[in-house]
Scaffold this motif. Structure first.
Motif, short mmCIF file in Angstrom:
data_model
loop_
_atom_site.label_atom_id
_atom_site.label_comp_id
_atom_site.label_asym_id
_atom_site.label_seq_id
_atom_site.Cartn_x
_atom_site.Cartn_y
_atom_site.Cartn_z
N UNK A 370 48.32 65.07 37.58
CA UNK A 370 49.31 65.92 36.90
C UNK A 370 48.88 66.17 35.46
N UNK A 371 49.20 67.35 34.96
CA UNK A 371 48.79 67.74 33.61
C UNK A 371 49.75 67.13 32.58
N UNK A 372 49.17 66.31 31.70
CA UNK A 372 49.99 65.67 30.67
C UNK A 372 49.69 66.22 29.27
N UNK A 373 48.60 67.00 29.15
CA UNK A 373 48.26 67.66 27.89
C UNK A 373 47.76 69.05 28.20
N UNK A 374 48.34 70.03 27.52
CA UNK A 374 47.88 71.42 27.61
C UNK A 374 48.09 72.05 26.24
N UNK A 375 47.05 71.98 25.41
CA UNK A 375 47.19 72.40 24.01
C UNK A 375 45.99 73.25 23.60
N UNK A 376 46.17 74.01 22.53
CA UNK A 376 45.04 74.63 21.84
C UNK A 376 44.43 73.55 20.95
N UNK A 377 43.19 73.13 21.22
CA UNK A 377 42.64 72.00 20.46
C UNK A 377 42.55 72.23 18.96
N UNK A 378 42.46 73.51 18.55
CA UNK A 378 42.40 73.80 17.11
C UNK A 378 43.68 73.36 16.42
N UNK A 379 44.83 73.49 17.13
CA UNK A 379 46.09 73.09 16.50
C UNK A 379 46.18 71.58 16.34
N UNK A 380 45.42 70.86 17.17
CA UNK A 380 45.41 69.40 17.07
C UNK A 380 44.42 68.95 15.99
N UNK A 381 43.20 69.51 16.03
CA UNK A 381 42.11 69.00 15.20
C UNK A 381 42.02 69.64 13.83
N UNK A 382 42.37 70.92 13.72
CA UNK A 382 42.05 71.62 12.47
C UNK A 382 43.20 72.43 11.87
N UNK A 383 44.32 72.49 12.55
CA UNK A 383 45.42 73.30 12.03
C UNK A 383 46.67 72.46 11.84
N UNK A 384 46.47 71.24 11.40
CA UNK A 384 47.59 70.36 11.11
C UNK A 384 48.31 70.78 9.85
N UNK A 385 49.34 70.06 9.49
CA UNK A 385 50.11 70.41 8.30
C UNK A 385 49.27 70.32 7.03
N UNK A 386 49.58 71.18 6.09
CA UNK A 386 48.94 71.15 4.77
C UNK A 386 50.05 71.06 3.73
N UNK A 387 50.05 69.97 2.98
CA UNK A 387 51.09 69.76 1.99
C UNK A 387 50.57 70.04 0.58
N UNK A 388 51.31 70.81 -0.14
CA UNK A 388 51.04 70.96 -1.57
C UNK A 388 52.01 70.03 -2.28
N UNK A 389 51.63 68.78 -2.31
CA UNK A 389 52.51 67.76 -2.88
C UNK A 389 52.74 68.04 -4.36
N UNK A 390 53.95 67.84 -4.83
CA UNK A 390 54.18 68.00 -6.28
C UNK A 390 53.41 66.92 -7.05
N UNK A 391 52.94 67.29 -8.21
CA UNK A 391 52.26 66.29 -9.04
C UNK A 391 52.47 66.60 -10.51
#
Length: 751
Positions: A370-391
């Protein structure tokens, strides 16, 4: 029953424990938006480790992009691979390339010191191997709490044993590094490991899955329950004040398996049957599959049932998150699979086809049909969240910088200088580190030309021509606390200078950026300033950043570590026979101080040693033009065989450089200090300086070279051969007494 993709569509409102996996509310919402449904538990496991701070750089990406503006040219030619690959690759001439990189394993090393440090070495070695290179040496930069603290005595021996045990078993020389102590590392030690490898240009391999129908092969150790979310999640949060509590998360290493894996992989490369390869580091199978697929020209199918397990009771989520060591993943054409398996069998390395490259852009993973993962790998490996944290700049920094060490009282009497000299020599950051380095094999493989306690390590690459490389790994955290922009530049300059004084030409850097919590705006300001400092410094020196590592959340409760941007510099030397050693060798040699000394005591070891840990003021100024001029001079002197010795000036200033040069071969000196304040002359830590010795017959030529290069040179004395350290008109100290003071601290604390 597994949580399948079909089940996820049918049960959109099932509550999932995403927060326990380190996933924020908004990140979970974004995952649902990307998938158009809730994630399966296996998909949630993948996203949680791949979107962790350690793997995704989500708080640092916006700042790290600045490195991309640097030239990708080294003084020896263009980079063959740079940021974004497993490790940077530098052309060093004659068809050879060198790949090197540093990474952190800080949090695991606090929880379980031996295994945390050992698997840190194993992981960086596999990064180098994955580029197609043979690993040929390692280094480490270690930072601990105060030497006599109980937890330092728990952590330090285990870390050193782990670094030495793993590297020694692999047969890799440990050629350099540093060990430092500060109260801020109590409860959060730093374990930064560097590996260097060599390859021919044509042997370069990159991590991508290409060619529909090609087979995906997992080879190396079986997958176990150790290290589930280990480096990825453990290194993405702050420790509380209760101490280590995540022991099961730390990976367990097997260096003998890794040695077999290295030799097996190199033979596979030689057979030219690998289309793409990825090592298993943080995030395990989640990382290897998603990164290979996202960097390729198709998708990937994986049958998780085929993954060899040490524990048959592991759930699919645990298999995907496990960071068990000594594993690699390769993409192989079907016609080459039999030969691949034959080579693995020869080396007694387990190898299993677990999937294949497929058309499209999906990563599909099945478990029990049974299929337990069906994703676009780019969204997992390279398109994660990007935070511009205040500093923002810390308000307290004004008070710190307004309390300089230059304003502290100085005792320039004979007894005052004697006491200060003794305090500096016995400070943990200066004192002899033989207790550590004797646990490392520095000369295995037979190509170590320089190793600890020299200023940098040096390895011969080509036996016929003598072509070699030099490496140094440095950070000055005290300077970075006072001014992170200048502190990062001073760390860069020191590492650059350490390579240059051996006669090698500095050509490229890697870095390991260790800071506190990114959720603290003051910490993020320190980080942002350090990055800009390195970018500006590398531009001035003409050396590229080839890659590196960011380690955040290095703090216990609300107390962050001192900002610690660790910089590794790679140098190239055309013939290692011309290298310059750091110790005095010939009685009668003239001693010269190169560079300019300013009244720069803030952040110095003198300040820490004689003023009860005081830390205030501004760090020394940075003059990259002077650093380049000094490096050019040292290279010319090496090629001409002019110098008997050379030692950079850094921690402890001139006093420590003189003492260490004397200790190296048990040869004393007599020097007359300039007319400046003796404390400044002895202990200031001004940059762009070196101490050299040379025979009288070479003095005229040397002075002409210094004038031509614009390097200030002052003749301050001579090597005497007497068993004493003589500062004429100020004080004389028995060489043996001084050496005993320098040797004592670590053995006294550690036994």
């Amino acid at each position: 029953m597994a949580d399948t993709v079909e089940h996820a569509f049918q049960t959109p409102d099932v509550e999932q424990p995403y927060a326990a996996l380190g996933v924020k509310d908004d990140e979970y919402a974004r995952i649902r938006e990307i998938l158009g449904r809730r994630p399966t538990s296996a998909e949630l496991a993948m996203y949680s480790v791949m979107w962790s701070e350690h793997c995704s750089y989500k708080s640092s990406k916006v700042h790290l992009k600045k490195f991309g503006a640097l030239s990708q040219e080294t003084p020896r030619g263009p980079l063959l691979a740079g940021i974004g690959e497993n490790a940077g690759v530098v052309d060093i001439g004659r068809g050879y390339a060198v790949t090197f990189k540093a990474e952190s394993h800080n949090h695991p090393s606090y929880v379980e010191p031996y295994q945390g440090a050992a698997t840190g070495v194993g992981g960086i070695v596999r990064d180098i191997l994955a580029m197609g290179a043979r690993p040929i040496g390692v280094m480490d930069s270690l930072r601990f709490g105060p030497l006599h603290e109980a937890d330092t005595l728990r952590v330090l021996p285990g870390v050193v044993a782990g670094v030495g045990g793993y590297g020694n078993c692999l047969g890799l020389p440990n050629i350099g590094g540093e060990v430092q102590f500060d109260a801020s590392y109590l409860g959060n030690p730093l374990v930064n490991a560097l590996c260097v490898g060599v390859l021919r240009h044509e042997d370069l391999h990159l991590a991508h899955a290409t060619g529909v129908g090609n087979q995906v092969i997992l080879f190396g150790a079986a997958t176990g329950g150790d290290g589930i979310g280990g480096a990825s999640i453990l290194a993405s949060e702050t420790f509380d004040e209760t101490g280590p509590a995540k022991r099961p998360s730390v990976q367990v290493g097997d260096p003998f398996m890794e040695k077999l894996l290295i030799e097996c992989t190199l033979e596979l490369f030689q057979a030219d049957i690998i289309s793409g390869i990825q090592d298993f580091g943080a995030a395990g199978i989640s990382c290897a599959t998603s990164e290979l697929a996202s960097a390729g020209d198709g998708g990937m199918f994986v049958n998780l049932d085929l993954v060899p397990l040490r524990d048959p009771n592991l759930a699919p989520e645990e298999i995907l998150m496990s960071e068990s060591q000594e594993r690699m993943m390769a993409v192989v054409e079907p016609a080459n699979v039999a030969r691949f398996m034959e080579i693995c069998a020869k080396w007694d390395v387990l190898a299993t086809v677990v999937g294949e490259v497929i058309e499209g852009d999906r990563l599909i993973i099945q478990w029990h049909g049974e299929t337990i993962v069906d994703v676009d790998p780019k969204t997992v490996a390279h398109e994660g969240p990007v935070y511009e944290r205040p500093y923002h700049r810390p308000a307290w920094l004004d008070d710190v910088q307004a309390d300089p060490a230059e304003a502290l009282p100085r005792d320039n009497s004979t007894e005052g200088l004697r006491a200060a000299f003794s305090a500096v020599l016995s400070h943990g950051n200066v004192a002899d580190k033989t207790w550590v380095t004797r646990q490392y094999d520095r000369y295995v493989r037979g190509n170590s030309v320089l190793a600890q306690p020299e200023d940098s390590g040096m390895l011969r690459i080509d036996e016929e021509t003598g072509l070699g490389i030099a490496l140094s790994l440095d950070a000055n955290s005290r300077f970075s606390y006072l001014d992170p922009y200048l502190g990062a530049q001073l760390s860069l300059a020191e590492s650059y200078r350490n390579v240059a004084v051996t006669g090698a030409e500095p050509v490229a850097i890697t870095d390991c950026l260790n800071f506190g919590s990114p959720e603290d705006p003051e910490v993020m300001w320190q980080f942002a300033e350090a990055v800009v400092g390195l970018v500006d410094g590398c531009r001035e020196l003409g050396v590229p950043v080839t890659g590196g590592n960011v380690s955040l959340y290095n703090q216990t409760a609300s107390t962050p570590i001192l900002p610690s941007p660790t910089v590794g510099v790679l140098g190239v030397i055309d013939d290692v026979a011309t290298r310059i050693r750091s110790g005095f060798t010939h009685p009668g040699d003239a001693i010269y101080l190169l560079g300019e000394t300013g009244e720069e005591l803030s952040g110095s070891i003198w300040e820490a040693a004689v003023a009860d840990g005081h830390l205030g003021g501004l760090p020394p100024r940075v003059d990259f033009g002077a650093e380049r001029a000094l490096a050019g001079l040292m290279g010319e002197c090496a090629r001409g065989g002019i110098l008997s010795s050379a030692h950079d000036l850094s921690e402890g200033g001139l006093a420590v450089a003189l003492a260490e040069s004397a200790f190296r071969n048990g040869i004393g000196f007599a020097v007359t200090l300039p007319d400046a304040d003796p404390t400044v002359a002895l202990f200031a830590e001004s940059a762009a300086r070196a101490l050299v010795s040379l025979p009288g017959s070479a003095v005229a030529q040397f002075e002409a070279l210094c004038a031509d290069r614009g390097v200030p040179a002052a003749r301050i004395g001579e090597v005497t051969g007497e068993p004493e350290l003589e500062f004429v008109g100020l004080l004389t100290i028995s060489l043996e007494d001084a050496r005993s003071t320098w040797l004592a601290p670590l053995p006294a604390a550690l036994g």
